[in-house]
Design a protein around this motif. Structure first.
Motif, PDB file in Angstrom:
ATOM      1  N   TYR A  40      58.605  37.485  85.102  1.00 39.45           N
ATOM      2  CA  TYR A  40      57.598  36.564  86.005  1.00 39.45           C
ATOM      3  C   TYR A  40      57.861  36.942  87.412  1.00 39.45           C
ATOM      4  CZ  TYR A  40      55.238  33.007  88.276  1.00 39.45           C
ATOM      5  OH  TYR A  40      54.269  32.237  88.946  1.00 39.45           O
ATOM      6  N   ARG A  52      56.797  40.979  87.995  1.00 38.51           N
ATOM      7  CA  ARG A  52      55.364  41.361  87.497  1.00 38.51           C
ATOM      8  C   ARG A  52      54.248  40.324  87.730  1.00 38.51           C
ATOM      9  NH1 ARG A  52      54.864  43.355  81.605  1.00 38.51           N
ATOM     10  NH2 ARG A  52      55.071  41.016  81.216  1.00 38.51           N
ATOM     11  N   GLU A  53      54.419  39.390  87.240  1.00 40.79           N
ATOM     12  CA  GLU A  53      53.234  38.235  87.142  1.00 40.79           C
ATOM     13  C   GLU A  53      53.002  37.493  88.479  1.00 40.79           C
ATOM     14  OE1 GLU A  53      51.543  38.616  84.709  1.00 40.79           O
ATOM     15  OE2 GLU A  53      52.790  39.590  83.378  1.00 40.79           O
ATOM     16  N   SER A  89      50.767  39.779  90.815  1.00 34.15           N
ATOM     17  CA  SER A  89      49.702  40.092  90.485  1.00 34.15           C
ATOM     18  C   SER A  89      48.780  38.575  90.208  1.00 34.15           C
ATOM     19  CB  SER A  89      49.414  40.580  88.843  1.00 34.15           C
ATOM     20  OG  SER A  89      49.997  39.639  88.163  1.00 34.15           O
ATOM     21  N   MET A 148      48.691  36.575  87.998  1.00 34.88           N
ATOM     22  CA  MET A 148      47.819  36.398  86.713  1.00 34.88           C
ATOM     23  C   MET A 148      47.894  34.893  86.086  1.00 34.88           C
ATOM     24  SD  MET A 148      46.086  38.828  85.936  1.00 34.88           S
ATOM     25  CE  MET A 148      45.864  38.638  84.412  1.00 34.88           C
TER      26      MET A 148
END
Length: 119
Positions: A24, A27-28, A31, A33
């Motif tokens: 998380y 990457r998340e 972004s 998301m």
């Protein structure tokens, strides 16, 4: 006996939780998301069926072999199979969320959960 078994079960949960947290954070979060609360909610919700299944197996093997009466079986099932696993799983995840790695999370959880067992 059920309270003692909860410590290694929570320690097993902390490593996958920390792996998901690192995914998380890498990457998340950049972004955008989904948010941190969505990840925590999904982690807790995926643990609920497995906790109920494992605790039900524990309950059915343990409750009547000890010789308890049937009149309090429903209340004991509610406590041992639904409420207490949710408690120690969320407690373990909270400790893991504050820790840097799995070793520190295991040490903190063992220390803090010893206070739960002594009360």
């Amino acid at each position: 006996m059920g309270t003692i078994l909860s410590v290694p079960l929570s320690n097993q949960l902390q490593v996958p939780f920390l792996n998901m947290r690192s995914i998380y954070e890498i990457r998340e979060r950049p972004s955008r998301m989904y948010s941190w609360t969505a990840m925590i909610t999904s982690q807790v919700l995926t643990e609920i069926p497995w906790n109920i299944l494992g605790s039900s197996l524990f309950f059915f093997c343990w409750f009547w072999t000890v010789g308890f009466d049937n009149d309090r079986a429903g209340y004991t099932y509610l406590l041992f199979c639904i409420i207490f696993p949710l408690y120690f799983i969320t407690f373990g995840m909270a400790i893991a969320a504050m820790s840097l790695n799995a070793e520190i999370a295991g040490l903190f959880f063992s220390l803090l959960f010893s206070f739960v067992i002594t009360l």
